[in-house]
Design a protein around this motif. Structure first.
Motif, PDB file in Angstrom:
ATOM      1  N   MET A   1      17.544  23.300 -52.054  1.00 47.79           N
ATOM      2  CA  MET A   1      18.981  23.563 -51.313  1.00 47.79           C
ATOM      3  C   MET A   1      19.331  22.514 -50.332  1.00 47.79           C
ATOM      4  SD  MET A   1      19.499  27.099 -49.468  1.00 47.79           S
ATOM      5  CE  MET A   1      21.372  27.844 -49.798  1.00 47.79           C
ATOM      6  N   PRO A   2      20.511  22.224 -50.812  1.00 45.46           N
ATOM      7  CA  PRO A   2      21.065  21.200 -49.669  1.00 45.46           C
ATOM      8  C   PRO A   2      21.068  21.701 -48.273  1.00 45.46           C
ATOM      9  CG  PRO A   2      22.511  21.737 -51.443  1.00 45.46           C
ATOM     10  CD  PRO A   2      21.490  22.546 -51.601  1.00 45.46           C
ATOM     11  N   ARG A   3      21.145  20.779 -47.346  1.00 49.61           N
ATOM     12  CA  ARG A   3      21.241  20.919 -45.912  1.00 49.61           C
ATOM     13  C   ARG A   3      22.234  20.332 -45.444  1.00 49.61           C
ATOM     14  NH1 ARG A   3      15.533  19.276 -43.745  1.00 49.61           N
ATOM     15  NH2 ARG A   3      16.044  17.461 -44.976  1.00 49.61           N
ATOM     16  N   LEU A   4      22.807  20.665 -44.078  1.00 51.41           N
ATOM     17  CA  LEU A   4      24.049  20.260 -43.699  1.00 51.41           C
ATOM     18  C   LEU A   4      23.604  19.391 -42.554  1.00 51.41           C
ATOM     19  CD1 LEU A   4      27.099  20.518 -43.683  1.00 51.41           C
ATOM     20  CD2 LEU A   4      26.779  22.291 -42.031  1.00 51.41           C
ATOM     21  N   ALA A   5      24.169  18.006 -42.487  1.00 52.24           N
ATOM     22  CA  ALA A   5      23.892  17.184 -41.422  1.00 52.24           C
ATOM     23  C   ALA A   5      25.201  17.057 -40.365  1.00 52.24           C
ATOM     24  CB  ALA A   5      23.885  15.622 -42.132  1.00 52.24           C
ATOM     25  N   LEU A   6      25.058  16.801 -39.278  1.00 51.66           N
ATOM     26  CA  LEU A   6      26.360  16.958 -38.200  1.00 51.66           C
ATOM     27  C   LEU A   6      25.888  15.757 -37.311  1.00 51.66           C
ATOM     28  CD1 LEU A   6      28.380  18.126 -36.431  1.00 51.66           C
ATOM     29  CD2 LEU A   6      26.690  19.666 -35.523  1.00 51.66           C
ATOM     30  N   TYR A   7      26.882  14.883 -37.282  1.00 49.04           N
ATOM     31  CA  TYR A   7      27.182  13.844 -36.370  1.00 49.04           C
ATOM     32  C   TYR A   7      28.216  14.022 -35.200  1.00 49.04           C
ATOM     33  CZ  TYR A   7      27.729   8.938 -34.815  1.00 49.04           C
ATOM     34  OH  TYR A   7      27.857   7.945 -34.068  1.00 49.04           O
ATOM     35  N   THR A   8      27.772  13.895 -34.076  1.00 50.02           N
ATOM     36  CA  THR A   8      28.877  14.016 -32.893  1.00 50.02           C
ATOM     37  C   THR A   8      28.978  12.600 -32.245  1.00 50.02           C
ATOM     38  OG1 THR A   8      27.441  14.824 -31.428  1.00 50.02           O
ATOM     39  CG2 THR A   8      28.592  16.369 -32.949  1.00 50.02           C
ATOM     40  N   PHE A   9      30.190  12.353 -31.772  1.00 47.56           N
ATOM     41  CA  PHE A   9      30.192  11.245 -31.049  1.00 47.56           C
ATOM     42  C   PHE A   9      31.345  11.139 -30.199  1.00 47.56           C
ATOM     43  CE2 PHE A   9      31.836   6.971 -29.896  1.00 47.56           C
ATOM     44  CZ  PHE A   9      30.545   6.130 -29.630  1.00 47.56           C
ATOM     45  N   GLY A  10      30.971  11.148 -28.772  1.00 47.26           N
ATOM     46  CA  GLY A  10      32.063  10.811 -27.763  1.00 47.26           C
ATOM     47  C   GLY A  10      31.908   9.675 -26.671  1.00 47.26           C
ATOM     48  N   VAL A  11      33.240   9.181 -26.208  1.00 42.84           N
ATOM     49  CA  VAL A  11      33.035   8.149 -25.305  1.00 42.84           C
ATOM     50  C   VAL A  11      32.988   8.579 -23.945  1.00 42.84           C
ATOM     51  CG1 VAL A  11      33.935   5.967 -24.451  1.00 42.84           C
ATOM     52  CG2 VAL A  11      33.833   6.197 -26.989  1.00 42.84           C
ATOM     53  N   LEU A  12      31.943   8.448 -23.032  1.00 46.29           N
ATOM     54  CA  LEU A  12      31.951   9.180 -21.685  1.00 46.29           C
ATOM     55  C   LEU A  12      33.024   8.209 -20.926  1.00 46.29           C
ATOM     56  CD1 LEU A  12      28.173   9.643 -21.728  1.00 46.29           C
ATOM     57  CD2 LEU A  12      29.954  11.280 -21.506  1.00 46.29           C
ATOM     58  N   LYS A  13      33.438   8.836 -19.757  1.00 47.60           N
ATOM     59  CA  LYS A  13      34.238   8.335 -18.851  1.00 47.60           C
ATOM     60  C   LYS A  13      33.299   7.284 -17.870  1.00 47.60           C
ATOM     61  CE  LYS A  13      38.029  11.694 -18.334  1.00 47.60           C
ATOM     62  NZ  LYS A  13      38.611  12.573 -17.631  1.00 47.60           N
ATOM     63  N   SER A  14      32.119   7.328 -17.871  1.00 48.09           N
ATOM     64  CA  SER A  14      31.496   6.422 -16.839  1.00 48.09           C
ATOM     65  C   SER A  14      29.966   6.368 -17.827  1.00 48.09           C
ATOM     66  CB  SER A  14      31.191   7.141 -15.599  1.00 48.09           C
ATOM     67  OG  SER A  14      30.347   8.252 -15.893  1.00 48.09           O
ATOM     68  N   SER A  15      29.343   5.497 -17.236  1.00 44.72           N
ATOM     69  CA  SER A  15      28.239   4.817 -18.128  1.00 44.72           C
ATOM     70  C   SER A  15      26.921   6.077 -17.775  1.00 44.72           C
ATOM     71  CB  SER A  15      27.636   3.493 -17.618  1.00 44.72           C
ATOM     72  OG  SER A  15      27.221   3.709 -16.263  1.00 44.72           O
ATOM     73  N   LEU A  16      26.221   6.110 -18.716  1.00 41.43           N
ATOM     74  CA  LEU A  16      25.001   7.064 -18.296  1.00 41.43           C
ATOM     75  C   LEU A  16      24.245   6.530 -17.224  1.00 41.43           C
ATOM     76  CD1 LEU A  16      23.833   7.080 -22.212  1.00 41.43           C
ATOM     77  CD2 LEU A  16      24.939   8.883 -20.936  1.00 41.43           C
ATOM     78  N   ALA A  17      24.264   5.546 -16.516  1.00 39.38           N
ATOM     79  CA  ALA A  17      23.345   5.151 -15.374  1.00 39.38           C
ATOM     80  C   ALA A  17      24.241   5.642 -14.212  1.00 39.38           C
ATOM     81  CB  ALA A  17      23.172   3.592 -15.565  1.00 39.38           C
ATOM     82  N   ASP A  18      25.499   5.701 -14.436  1.00 38.33           N
ATOM     83  CA  ASP A  18      26.080   6.105 -13.139  1.00 38.33           C
ATOM     84  C   ASP A  18      25.616   7.150 -12.448  1.00 38.33           C
ATOM     85  OD1 ASP A  18      28.233   6.651 -11.087  1.00 38.33           O
ATOM     86  OD2 ASP A  18      30.073   6.427 -12.550  1.00 38.33           O
ATOM     87  N   PRO A  19      25.465   7.097 -11.072  1.00 39.75           N
ATOM     88  CA  PRO A  19      24.870   8.077 -10.552  1.00 39.75           C
ATOM     89  C   PRO A  19      25.851   9.158  -9.944  1.00 39.75           C
ATOM     90  CG  PRO A  19      25.014   6.422  -8.926  1.00 39.75           C
ATOM     91  CD  PRO A  19      25.356   5.952 -10.333  1.00 39.75           C
ATOM     92  N   ALA A  20      27.190   9.151 -10.222  1.00 44.54           N
ATOM     93  CA  ALA A  20      28.208   9.925 -10.078  1.00 44.54           C
ATOM     94  C   ALA A  20      27.901  11.324 -10.285  1.00 44.54           C
ATOM     95  CB  ALA A  20      29.713   9.460 -10.539  1.00 44.54           C
ATOM     96  N   PRO A  21      28.422  12.326  -9.528  1.00 44.35           N
ATOM     97  CA  PRO A  21      28.208  13.652  -9.808  1.00 44.35           C
ATOM     98  C   PRO A  21      28.535  14.269 -11.066  1.00 44.35           C
ATOM     99  CG  PRO A  21      28.970  13.599  -7.442  1.00 44.35           C
ATOM    100  CD  PRO A  21      29.208  12.182  -8.096  1.00 44.35           C
ATOM    101  N   LEU A  22      29.587  13.917 -11.601  1.00 46.11           N
ATOM    102  CA  LEU A  22      29.925  14.306 -13.046  1.00 46.11           C
ATOM    103  C   LEU A  22      29.142  13.824 -14.102  1.00 46.11           C
ATOM    104  CD1 LEU A  22      33.901  14.063 -13.078  1.00 46.11           C
ATOM    105  CD2 LEU A  22      32.550  15.958 -13.268  1.00 46.11           C
ATOM    106  N   THR A  23      28.567  12.557 -13.848  1.00 49.24           N
ATOM    107  CA  THR A  23      27.463  12.143 -14.809  1.00 49.24           C
ATOM    108  C   THR A  23      26.230  12.771 -14.827  1.00 49.24           C
ATOM    109  OG1 THR A  23      28.356   9.798 -14.686  1.00 49.24           O
ATOM    110  CG2 THR A  23      26.128   9.925 -15.635  1.00 49.24           C
TER     111      THR A  23
END
Length: 181
Positions: free
Chosen positions: A1-23
């Motif tokens: 039985m086939p399975r469903l693949a899901l790919y998601t992608f988003g560009v963050l407002k700041s880098s992952l390394a940013d220590p800001a509260p929102l990150t």
């Protein structure tokens, strides 16, 4: 039985390394969301780096999920210090369980805050496609299908929740999704 693949992608407002509260807030809720989603009926698996280090995406060993890749429109950094993206690649039994997981609970709360964390773009942020039983989708598959969706719209090859297709390639009625009308 086939399975469903899901790919998601988003560009963050700041880098992952940013220590800001929102990150930090995005990271904190992201970990909890992953735990919750993995408990949903119909969830099968998601791509996880062998090392599991935060922010290490491009250099990570993704095993059977293939080499990490991003859409051509991503124009931010690719190092631990400069990467500014959030992406997932997962497998599901069907569209209904994926819909339930995405549009309810903690993930729904996160979706309501997405514009706090993510840039608004003219590109799709998710894509589905059917894979044969036993197949593992790759990051390159996800990128290719997201780019196809952006250029051509929903089709059996690459589709969205709003314009889904069955494993046989026929349009899926939206009414088949819980909560859809």
């Amino acid at each position: 039985m086939p399975r469903l693949a899901l790919y998601t992608f988003g560009v963050l407002k700041s880098s992952l390394a940013d220590p800001a509260p929102l990150t930090r807030e995005f990271y904190d809720i992201g970990e909890a969301v992953y735990r919750k989603i993995s408990q949903y009926p119909g969830y099968l698996a998601r791509a996880e780096a062998a090392g599991g280090d935060r922010g290490v995406l491009f250099e990570a060993d993704w095993g059977a999920w293939g080499e990490f890749d991003v859409p051509t429109w991503y124009d931010k950094g690719r190092t631990v210090e400069t990467t500014a993206l959030a992406t997932t690649l997962s497998l599901w039994t069907d569209l209904g369980p994926a819909f339930d997981a995405v549009y309810s609970g903690l993930h729904r709360e996160a979706l309501n805050r997405r514009y706090d964390w993510f840039e608004r773009t003219r590109h799709p942020n998710h894509v589905f496609w059917w894979v044969p039983d036993g197949a593992i989708p790759t990051w390159r598959d996800g990128v290719s299908r997201l780019e196809h969706l952006h250029g051509h719209g929903s089709a059996p090859h690459a589709f969205t929740f709003h314009h889904p297709f069955t494993p046989q390639g026929t349009p899926e009625p939206k009414a088949a999704l819980p909560g859809a009308s």
